[in-house]
Design a protein around this motif. Structure first.
Motif, PDB file in Angstrom:
ATOM      1  N   ARG A  41       0.835  -1.197   0.000  1.00  0.00           N
ATOM      2  CA  ARG A  41       0.000   0.000   0.000  1.00  0.00           C
ATOM      3  C   ARG A  41       0.862   1.234   0.000  1.00  0.00           C
ATOM      4  O   ARG A  41       1.881   1.304   0.680  1.00  0.00           O
ATOM      5  CB  ARG A  41      -0.862   0.015   1.260  1.00  0.00           C
ATOM      6  CG  ARG A  41      -2.271  -0.434   0.969  1.00  0.00           C
ATOM      7  CD  ARG A  41      -3.105  -0.274   2.167  1.00  0.00           C
ATOM      8  NE  ARG A  41      -3.921   0.923   1.981  1.00  0.00           N
ATOM      9  CZ  ARG A  41      -4.961   1.195   2.702  1.00  0.00           C
ATOM     10  NH1 ARG A  41      -5.313   0.412   3.657  1.00  0.00           N
ATOM     11  NH2 ARG A  41      -5.654   2.268   2.482  1.00  0.00           N
ATOM     12  N   GLY A  42       0.441   2.202  -0.762  1.00  0.00           N
ATOM     13  CA  GLY A  42       1.183   3.451  -0.829  1.00  0.00           C
ATOM     14  C   GLY A  42       0.898   4.325   0.379  1.00  0.00           C
ATOM     15  O   GLY A  42       0.098   3.992   1.243  1.00  0.00           O
ATOM     16  N   ARG A  43       1.553   5.429   0.413  1.00  0.00           N
ATOM     17  CA  ARG A  43       1.343   6.385   1.502  1.00  0.00           C
ATOM     18  C   ARG A  43       0.043   7.128   1.262  1.00  0.00           C
ATOM     19  O   ARG A  43      -0.342   7.374   0.124  1.00  0.00           O
ATOM     20  CB  ARG A  43       2.498   7.373   1.544  1.00  0.00           C
ATOM     21  CG  ARG A  43       3.833   6.712   1.834  1.00  0.00           C
ATOM     22  CD  ARG A  43       4.943   7.725   1.861  1.00  0.00           C
ATOM     23  NE  ARG A  43       4.686   8.766   2.825  1.00  0.00           N
ATOM     24  CZ  ARG A  43       5.097   8.748   4.096  1.00  0.00           C
ATOM     25  NH1 ARG A  43       5.799   7.741   4.523  1.00  0.00           N
ATOM     26  NH2 ARG A  43       4.829   9.730   4.912  1.00  0.00           N
ATOM     27  N   PHE A  73       6.138  12.481  -5.171  1.00  0.00           N
ATOM     28  CA  PHE A  73       5.537  11.154  -5.073  1.00  0.00           C
ATOM     29  C   PHE A  73       4.875  10.691  -6.376  1.00  0.00           C
ATOM     30  O   PHE A  73       4.331   9.590  -6.420  1.00  0.00           O
ATOM     31  CB  PHE A  73       4.493  11.134  -3.945  1.00  0.00           C
ATOM     32  CG  PHE A  73       5.074  11.432  -2.596  1.00  0.00           C
ATOM     33  CD1 PHE A  73       5.763  10.461  -1.891  1.00  0.00           C
ATOM     34  CD2 PHE A  73       4.946  12.691  -2.029  1.00  0.00           C
ATOM     35  CE1 PHE A  73       6.298  10.731  -0.645  1.00  0.00           C
ATOM     36  CE2 PHE A  73       5.469  12.976  -0.782  1.00  0.00           C
ATOM     37  CZ  PHE A  73       6.157  11.999  -0.085  1.00  0.00           C
TER      38      PHE A  73
END
Length: 113
Positions: A41-43, A73
């Protein structure tokens, strides 16, 4: 008459075998999905904004925040959605303050609320 019975029995066997084959195919698909590596999972966008503001060391306008999040990002950010999320955090006294219109800063530790 015997041909009728024979055909009926063969149709029943065929239907049973098709159902079994479909069940096996479904199980294989489920196993393949379960064994496939999961993408990390990304931020969250809030975490990205926090990092950008921390690195900036000063309050930034929402447009500048979005620009820096996009650059750092490579994340597409909806300005209305992000502005709303940040405002909700400001109202709750969590992580961010709003020193000016559409300008956000990190809450200083010990100044929450």
């Amino acid at each position: 008459m015997e041909d009728n019975i024979r055909d009926t029995i063969l149709e029943a066997i065929e239907a049973s075998l098709e159902a079994q084959l479909n069940a096996v195919k479904k199980l294989r698909k489920q196993e393949a999905k379960a064994s496939a590596p999961k993408r990390p999972r990304g931020r969250s966008q809030i975490d990205m904004v926090h990092d950008v503001l921390h690195d900036a060391g000063q309050p930034l306008h929402l447009n500048e925040i979005i620009s820096r999040v996009n650059a750092r990002f490579a994340a597409k950010v909806d300005p209305d959605s992000l502005g709303s999320a940040l405002t909700k955090r400001v109202v709750k006294g969590e992580r961010f303050s709003r020193p000016a219109k559409n300008t956000f800063a990190l809450l200083e530790k010990g100044n929450a609320g």
